[in-house]
Design an enzyme around this catalytic site. Sequence first.
Site, PDB file in Angstrom:
ATOM      1  CG  HIS A  13      -0.109  -0.020   2.524  1.00 36.74           C
ATOM      2  ND1 HIS A  13       0.413   1.110   3.103  1.00 36.74           N
ATOM      3  CD2 HIS A  13       0.261  -1.050   3.318  1.00 36.74           C
ATOM      4  CE1 HIS A  13       1.065   0.789   4.199  1.00 36.74           C
ATOM      5  NE2 HIS A  13       0.994  -0.527   4.355  1.00 36.74           N
ATOM      6  N   GLY A  14       0.229   2.388  -0.352  1.00 37.27           N
ATOM      7  CA  GLY A  14       0.904   3.678  -0.277  1.00 37.27           C
ATOM      8  C   GLY A  14       1.149   4.103   1.171  1.00 37.27           C
ATOM      9  NE  ARG A  67      -1.174  -0.244   6.888  1.00 36.29           N
ATOM     10  CZ  ARG A  67      -1.621  -0.768   8.027  1.00 36.29           C
ATOM     11  NH1 ARG A  67      -2.734  -0.308   8.578  1.00 36.29           N
ATOM     12  NH2 ARG A  67      -0.957  -1.763   8.618  1.00 36.29           N
ATOM     13  CD  GLU A 128       2.786  -5.320   8.058  1.00 36.40           C
ATOM     14  OE1 GLU A 128       3.014  -6.531   7.868  1.00 36.40           O
ATOM     15  OE2 GLU A 128       3.448  -4.406   7.540  1.00 36.40           O
ATOM     16  NE  ARG A 155      11.973  -3.228  10.843  1.00 39.04           N
ATOM     17  CZ  ARG A 155      12.564  -2.589   9.828  1.00 39.04           C
ATOM     18  NH1 ARG A 155      13.804  -2.140   9.955  1.00 39.04           N
ATOM     19  NH2 ARG A 155      11.932  -2.400   8.696  1.00 39.04           N
TER      20      ARG A 155
END
Length: 323
Positions: A13-14, A67, A128, A155
Site C-alpha cells: 500500500h501507499g 490503507r 499486516e 523485524r
Amino acid sequence: MEDQIIELILLRHGQSTLNSKNLFCGWIDPPLTDIGIEQAKSAAREIKKHLSTISKPSVSFCSRLTRTKETLLTILKELDALNNNSVEETSENVIIEKQNPLTFKNVPANPSIDKTGYKFYSSWRLNERHYGSWQGQNKKKVLSIVGDKEYMQVRRDYEGRPPDVNLDKEMEHKKNVHDDVTFGDVTEEYEFKEPNRCEKYQMEYQFGHVALPISESLSDVLTRMTPLLEDFIIPNIIESENKTGMIIAHGSSIRAMLMKLLGLDAEEIKGVNIPNGMPMIVKLSYQKIPHKNKYNIKFVDRYYLDPELAAKKAEQVKNEGRT
C-alpha cells in the site's frame, strides 16, 4: 498438457499516516497520506504501461485494513481514467471462512451494487503482521530500548516475534461486545489504538470463529496467509478472464507470499524488503490436479516495474528506525 501462465501484480500500500511518523503500524488502521495517494496513482501508471491492451486486472484482493483498500480503489479509478473509461463502480466482497475443514466464501460488503461494476475481495489473512505491543510505537524509540540485535531479530528473523499486545490498553473497545466478553475500564492514555475487533471484523465473527493474533512472527503470517493464497486467490486468478490478479497488501504479508511462491527459505527472506507503492510482477505456471479443484503451481519470474527506484526504496525500508 502444457503449463499455462498467470500473473500477479503485488503492491505494498501507499504511505499511511503512521508510516509517515516512522511508527510500527501493524493492525492499527490509519488512512493514506496525500503522498500515499500519489504513490497509488503512480503505481497505476506503471501498471497501465505493463498491462498494455488490458484495461485492468480481472480480479483484485486487499487486506481488511483501510490503507490497502484506499490504495486499491485509487489504482482502479486511475486505471479507468488512463484508459479513457468512465469510472466503474466497485463492490467489496469480504472473504469469510469456516473451520474444520477450512473453507472460504465471499460475502458482499455493499450488496446494493454487488451485481454491477468491478468486484474485489478483502481478507484479514492479508493483513499486516501483528506487531504486538510495538504497535503505535516509534521505531527509533523501540530500537533505543531493546537494542539493535533484538530490534532486527524481531523485524527480520523468520521466527522473530514482538511482545504480545495488551488489548485492554491498546485496542479501542466497549464492554459486553462479542461472546459477553467484558473488558476493564481503560484509563491509561494510548494515542494509536487497534480498532475494536468485534466491530472491525464483524462479518468474520458472524460467519464463523476467527482466532485473531495478539503478536506475530513472519512464520505466523505465512501460516495464516497460505490457505487463502492456495485455496482462494490462486484459483480465482486462474479462472479469471485475463488470468491477471492484483494483490494490495503489506510489507510482511507480501514477504510471506514471496516465500511461498518463490520457495525462499528463512535466511533468504531476511534480505527482502518491500517498499511502499512499487508494483512487482510475479509470473506463475500452473496445471490442474486431475479430479481435484487444486493446481500445481511453479514459479516462473518476478521483477519490479521500476527496479532501480524499488531497490533504492527497499534499502530505506531496511534501515527504518536505524537512521
